[in-house]
Design a protein around this motif. Sequence first.
Motif, PDB file in Angstrom:
ATOM      1  N   PHE A  62      31.419  41.757  38.971  1.00 48.17           N
ATOM      2  CA  PHE A  62      32.145  42.937  38.482  1.00 48.17           C
ATOM      3  C   PHE A  62      32.725  42.743  37.095  1.00 48.17           C
ATOM      4  CE2 PHE A  62      32.118  43.154  43.066  1.00 48.17           C
ATOM      5  CZ  PHE A  62      31.648  44.444  43.250  1.00 48.17           C
ATOM      6  N   ARG A  63      33.269  41.524  36.824  1.00 50.93           N
ATOM      7  CA  ARG A  63      34.080  41.374  35.620  1.00 50.93           C
ATOM      8  C   ARG A  63      33.517  40.464  34.524  1.00 50.93           C
ATOM      9  NH1 ARG A  63      36.886  42.281  39.851  1.00 50.93           N
ATOM     10  NH2 ARG A  63      38.273  44.069  39.787  1.00 50.93           N
ATOM     11  N   THR A  78      35.140  33.772  42.590  1.00 48.19           N
ATOM     12  CA  THR A  78      35.978  34.972  42.471  1.00 48.19           C
ATOM     13  C   THR A  78      36.923  34.818  41.284  1.00 48.19           C
ATOM     14  OG1 THR A  78      37.689  36.354  43.489  1.00 48.19           O
ATOM     15  CG2 THR A  78      37.530  34.092  44.311  1.00 48.19           C
ATOM     16  N   SER A  79      37.125  35.937  40.572  1.00 48.08           N
ATOM     17  CA  SER A  79      38.040  35.902  39.422  1.00 48.08           C
ATOM     18  C   SER A  79      39.496  35.919  39.900  1.00 48.08           C
ATOM     19  CB  SER A  79      37.779  37.101  38.509  1.00 48.08           C
ATOM     20  OG  SER A  79      38.002  38.307  39.216  1.00 48.08           O
TER      21      SER A  79
HETATM   22  N1  APR Z   1      28.719  30.771  40.628  1.00 47.33           N
HETATM   23  C1  APR Z   1      30.062  30.784  40.802  1.00 47.33           C
HETATM   24  N2  APR Z   1      30.880  31.649  40.188  1.00 47.33           N
HETATM   25  C2  APR Z   1      30.334  32.535  39.355  1.00 47.33           C
HETATM   26  C3  APR Z   1      28.950  32.594  39.111  1.00 47.33           C
HETATM   27  C4  APR Z   1      28.122  31.651  39.793  1.00 47.33           C
HETATM   28  N3  APR Z   1      26.796  31.621  39.639  1.00 47.33           N
HETATM   29  N4  APR Z   1      28.713  33.609  38.234  1.00 47.33           N
HETATM   30  C5  APR Z   1      29.911  34.163  37.959  1.00 47.33           C
HETATM   31  N5  APR Z   1      30.891  33.518  38.621  1.00 47.33           N
HETATM   32  C6  APR Z   1      32.330  33.792  38.660  1.00 47.33           C
HETATM   33  C7  APR Z   1      32.910  34.424  37.409  1.00 47.33           C
HETATM   34  O1  APR Z   1      33.310  33.407  36.485  1.00 47.33           O
HETATM   35  C8  APR Z   1      34.093  35.197  37.965  1.00 47.33           C
HETATM   36  O2  APR Z   1      35.267  34.415  37.983  1.00 47.33           O
HETATM   37  O3  APR Z   1      32.527  34.753  39.676  1.00 47.33           O
HETATM   38  C9  APR Z   1      33.691  35.519  39.397  1.00 47.33           C
HETATM   39  C10 APR Z   1      33.371  36.974  39.678  1.00 47.33           C
HETATM   40  O4  APR Z   1      34.514  37.731  39.510  1.00 47.33           O
HETATM   41  P1  APR Z   1      34.546  39.311  39.758  1.00 47.33           P
HETATM   42  O5  APR Z   1      33.360  39.923  39.108  1.00 47.33           O
HETATM   43  O6  APR Z   1      35.884  39.785  39.374  1.00 47.33           O
HETATM   44  O7  APR Z   1      34.303  39.429  41.342  1.00 47.33           O
HETATM   45  P2  APR Z   1      35.367  39.310  42.529  1.00 47.33           P
HETATM   46  O8  APR Z   1      36.394  38.284  42.223  1.00 47.33           O
HETATM   47  O9  APR Z   1      34.586  39.171  43.762  1.00 47.33           O
HETATM   48  O10 APR Z   1      36.034  40.739  42.480  1.00 47.33           O
HETATM   49  C11 APR Z   1      36.951  41.112  43.479  1.00 47.33           C
HETATM   50  O11 APR Z   1      36.925  43.363  42.696  1.00 47.33           O
HETATM   51  O12 APR Z   1      35.933  45.368  41.998  1.00 47.33           O
HETATM   52  C12 APR Z   1      36.405  44.629  43.058  1.00 47.33           C
HETATM   53  O13 APR Z   1      35.907  45.153  45.238  1.00 47.33           O
HETATM   54  C13 APR Z   1      35.398  44.420  44.159  1.00 47.33           C
HETATM   55  O14 APR Z   1      35.391  42.666  45.805  1.00 47.33           O
HETATM   56  C14 APR Z   1      35.455  42.942  44.417  1.00 47.33           C
HETATM   57  C15 APR Z   1      36.807  42.550  43.829  1.00 47.33           C
END
Ligand code: APR
Length: 233
Positions: free
Chosen positions: A22-23, A176-177
Motif C-alpha cells: 500500500f505505502r 508491515t509499515s
Molecule cells: N518483504 C518484506 N517486507 C516488504 C517487502 C518484502 N518483499 N516489500 C515491501 N515490504 C515492506 C515495506 O517496507 C513496508 O514497510 O512491507 C511494508 C508494507 O507496508 P504497507 O504497504 O503500509 O502495508 P501494511 O503495513 O500491511 O498496511 C496496513 O493499511 O491500507 C491499509 O488495510 C490496509 O492492511 C493494510 C494496512
Amino acid sequence: MVSYITFFTGAGVSAESGIPTFRGSEGLWRKYNPMDLATPEAFQKNPKLVWEFYDDRRQNIARAKPNKAHLLMADIEKKFPNVAVITQNVDGLHQRAGSENVIELHGNIWKVRCIRCGKEEYNYEAPLKELPPSCKYCGGMLRPGVVWFGESLPFNELNRAFEIAERSNFFIVVGTSCQVYPAAQLPFVAKQKGSKVIEINPEYTPVSDIADISIRKKATEGMEEVFKILINS
Ligand code: APR
C-alpha cells in the motif's frame, strides 16, 4: 523449545507473490487515494468504482501463489506447538500456504457481505460477473468483506490478537509499515509483556526501535533466518 510463536504480517509478506503493497514507492496508495476506494463513504458514493478496484485485486490475487515466507510460517506451525499468524492482509495466502491458526484483522477479499440482509460468505469468482454484485438471498448490494478506513476491526479477532500478543515469547513482525492502528499496536504490547520481537523488513519502521533483532531483508530471505533462530532456540 520456545512456547508461543506469533507472526504478525502485512502487505510486504505477499509482495514477492506479486501483490502490491500500500505505502511503498510502488504501493497502491501512491497511485490511488484510499479515501476514494476504501471507505464506507466512497462505497456509498460510487460502489461500481470501489468494486472495480477490488475485482482487479481479486483477479491478481487469484493468479498469485504463496511464497517461501508464507510456506515457512506454515511449516513452523507444524513443527512447534503454539504458533499463530495475525495478519492485516486480506489475500488469504497464509491459509493457501497451509497455515491453520490465522487471525485476519482486516477481513478477507474473498468474502462478500450483503448491505441489506447482512449475510456474509466466500465468493471466489474472479472476475465477478456483475459489478457491483448482488446478494443471491435477498437481491441487496454486496460489499467486499474487508475492513475499510473508519471502520472497526472485527471484535473477536482483535481480542484474540491482543491475547496472543500478550502471551507470545517470539513476536515476529513481517512486512508491515506498522502505521495503521489498532493493529500496529500489537508488537508494542508483545514487547511490553516480555516477548522477543523480531522484525523482517527491508526498511525502517516504528517497530525497528523496539525490535530485539531487525532483519533488513525481504520476507522470503528473512524467514529463512527466523527459521534457523527458532530451531536453535
Ligand atoms: N518483504 C518484506 N517486507 C516488504 C517487502 C518484502 N518483499 N516489500 C515491501 N515490504 C515492506 C515495506 O517496507 C513496508 O514497510 O512491507 C511494508 C508494507 O507496508 P504497507 O504497504 O503500509 O502495508 P501494511 O503495513 O500491511 O498496511 C496496513 O493499511 O491500507 C491499509 O488495510 C490496509 O492492511 C493494510 C494496512
